[in-house]
Design an enzyme around this catalytic site. Structure first.
Site, PDB file in Angstrom:
ATOM      1  N   VAL A  78       9.647  42.683  55.339  1.00 39.32           N
ATOM      2  CA  VAL A  78      11.038  42.276  55.502  1.00 39.32           C
ATOM      3  C   VAL A  78      11.424  42.367  56.979  1.00 39.32           C
ATOM      4  CG1 VAL A  78      12.011  44.558  54.952  1.00 39.32           C
ATOM      5  CG2 VAL A  78      13.402  42.541  54.628  1.00 39.32           C
ATOM      6  N   ARG A 158      20.063  46.307  51.963  1.00 39.26           N
ATOM      7  CA  ARG A 158      19.599  46.415  50.572  1.00 39.26           C
ATOM      8  C   ARG A 158      18.903  47.750  50.298  1.00 39.26           C
ATOM      9  NH1 ARG A 158      18.310  40.495  51.713  1.00 39.26           N
ATOM     10  NH2 ARG A 158      17.163  41.474  53.396  1.00 39.26           N
ATOM     11  N   ARG A 180      29.459  51.504  61.252  1.00 40.49           N
ATOM     12  CA  ARG A 180      30.291  50.645  60.421  1.00 40.49           C
ATOM     13  C   ARG A 180      29.687  49.273  60.132  1.00 40.49           C
ATOM     14  NH1 ARG A 180      35.416  50.866  59.211  1.00 40.49           N
ATOM     15  NH2 ARG A 180      35.534  52.874  60.251  1.00 40.49           N
ATOM     16  N   ARG A 240      11.661  52.063  60.681  1.00 40.97           N
ATOM     17  CA  ARG A 240      10.728  51.836  61.794  1.00 40.97           C
ATOM     18  C   ARG A 240      10.611  53.123  62.614  1.00 40.97           C
ATOM     19  NH1 ARG A 240       9.061  48.388  59.233  1.00 40.97           N
ATOM     20  NH2 ARG A 240       8.947  46.160  59.635  1.00 40.97           N
ATOM     21  N   HIS A 288       2.904  54.482  55.944  1.00 42.48           N
ATOM     22  CA  HIS A 288       3.693  53.247  55.828  1.00 42.48           C
ATOM     23  C   HIS A 288       3.424  52.525  54.496  1.00 42.48           C
ATOM     24  CE1 HIS A 288       5.939  50.115  58.487  1.00 42.48           C
ATOM     25  NE2 HIS A 288       6.301  50.014  57.228  1.00 42.48           N
ATOM     26  N   GLY A 290       5.827  52.115  52.063  1.00 43.76           N
ATOM     27  CA  GLY A 290       7.108  51.800  51.417  1.00 43.76           C
ATOM     28  C   GLY A 290       7.011  50.680  50.384  1.00 43.76           C
TER      29      GLY A 290
HETATM   30  C1  DGY Z   1       8.635  45.907  55.918  1.00 44.22           C
HETATM   31  O1  DGY Z   1       8.598  45.077  55.016  1.00 44.22           O
HETATM   32  O2  DGY Z   1       9.251  45.706  56.973  1.00 44.22           O
HETATM   33  C2  DGY Z   1       7.913  47.180  55.677  1.00 44.22           C
HETATM   34  O3  DGY Z   1       7.996  48.021  56.748  1.00 44.22           O
HETATM   35  C3  DGY Z   1       6.481  46.909  55.269  1.00 44.22           C
HETATM   36  O4  DGY Z   1       6.441  46.544  53.964  1.00 44.22           O
END
Ligand code: DGY
Length: 327
Positions: A78, A158, A180, A240, A288, A290
């Site tokens: 993403v 999200r 904000r 990040r 990493h 996620g």
């Molecule tokens: C992203 O999608 O930016 C994550 O860091 C890797 O899936």
């Protein structure tokens, strides 16, 4: 007619299968178990019409200038901070990404880091592994209760919203957002408050990063930030690694200003196995992962391919960061 060449810089789940059913394209990928070097990346790009890149590929100004023939690039993520977007726009190269599909997996990773820190799981598991679990212990391994704690979300997109919702549903946490701007488009079915920086420093027990890397967020969590926090806090980063300073987090842990550090992203990435953070009992580091569920990663492959097919047809990308074909 020559087939269009689609090149993926890493092997992607489902890619080979897709290629079998889509013989009208020549699908190639990096078969080595490592990232391509910058020179290799340039070399494969020269022979391709479109690329699927990963977040560690440096798609900078000179790469784009040298590969203006590319009809599209889709990042298998993403995030897209590895791509020089200004240059892509200047050259009119469409750029895609994979939003939404990884929201739940990434928010779940943040939750997992939080639970591991709160329940001192690293220490507990090491005790079992190292033979130091000698008896049932009423005083050792006691963790922190998260009930009604205040969770500060930096980056309320999200993934930030999904993590906040989980913490609210599970522990009735108070959710506060700073800054904000990131809360502008939030539509949530749970209570949250947008606060100013000073109130954030005052209230928060858990800081969770869900923002992109930008000049504003780079190195945001550093000694200055830690010093301003009024209570010892847990720190989670699934966004990040560039957004935090690892030496400062280490000091924070040692001075007990930081209760725990939970990282799915590191700075630099990959983290050196010699990093002193790895020796800290309440620092949990993941490589990493996620978005690393089978289904999510397969869907990310398909989304990238959909983007690439659209860019080859010069039609709007279904998941775009920059789309010159959008009307
Ligand atoms: C992203 O999608 O930016 C994550 O860091 C890797 O899936």
């Amino acid at each position: 007619m020559d087939k269009s060449v689609i090149y993926a810089t890493r092997e992607l789940p489902g890619l080979v299968e897709w290629a079998k059913h889509n013989g009208q394209f020549q699908v190639e990928f990096n078969k080595e178990d490592r990232n391509l070097t910058y020179d290799e990346l340039n070399e494969v790009a020269k022979a391709s019409d479109a690329l699927i890149t990963v977040l560690s590929d440096n798609i900078d100004k000179s790469f784009l200038e040298n590969n203006q023939h590319l009809q599209g690039i889709s990042n298998y993520a993403v995030g897209f901070n590895n791509i020089d977007m200004d240059e892509a726009k200047r050259l009119g190269i469409p750029i895609g990404n994979t939003p939404d599909v990884l929201t739940e997996a990434t928010a779940e990773t943040a939750l997992l880091l939080q639970l591991m820190m709160a329940r001192k799981i690293k220490r507990a598991m090491s005790a079992v592994r190292d033979g130091n679990w000698t008896a049932w212990e009423p005083t050792v391994f006691n963790g922190y209760d998260l009930q009604e704690s205040t969770v500060g979300i930096i980056g309320f997109g999200r993934i930030g919203q999904s993590f906040a919702q989980k913490m609210w549903q599970l522990y009735k946490c108070n959710i506060v957002i700073w800054p904000r701007e990131s809360a502008k488009r939030a539509e949530c079915n749970f209570p949250f408050r947008v606060v100013e920086k000073e109130e954030f420093f005052q209230l928060v027990d858990v800081v969770s990063m869900h923002c992109p890397k930008t000049p504003e967020t780079e190195n945001l969590i550093n000694s200055e930030f830690i010093a301003k926090m009024k209570k010892p806090f847990f720190f989670i980063n699934t966004a990040r690694g560039d957004c935090h300073n690892e030496n400062d987090l280490l000091l924070g842990l040692r001075e007990e200003k930081v209760l725990g550090v939970g990282l799915d992203v590191t700075n630099p990435e990959p983290m050196s196995r010699k990093s002193p953070l790895l020796k800290e009992e309440n620092c949990v580091v993941f490589p990493h992962i996620g978005s690393a569920t089978k289904k999510t990663r397969e869907q990310m492959t398909l989304m990238c391919l959909e983007n690439i097919l659209a860019s080859l047809k010069r039609s709007p990308l279904p998941y775009s960061v920059y789309d010159p074909f959008k009307v």
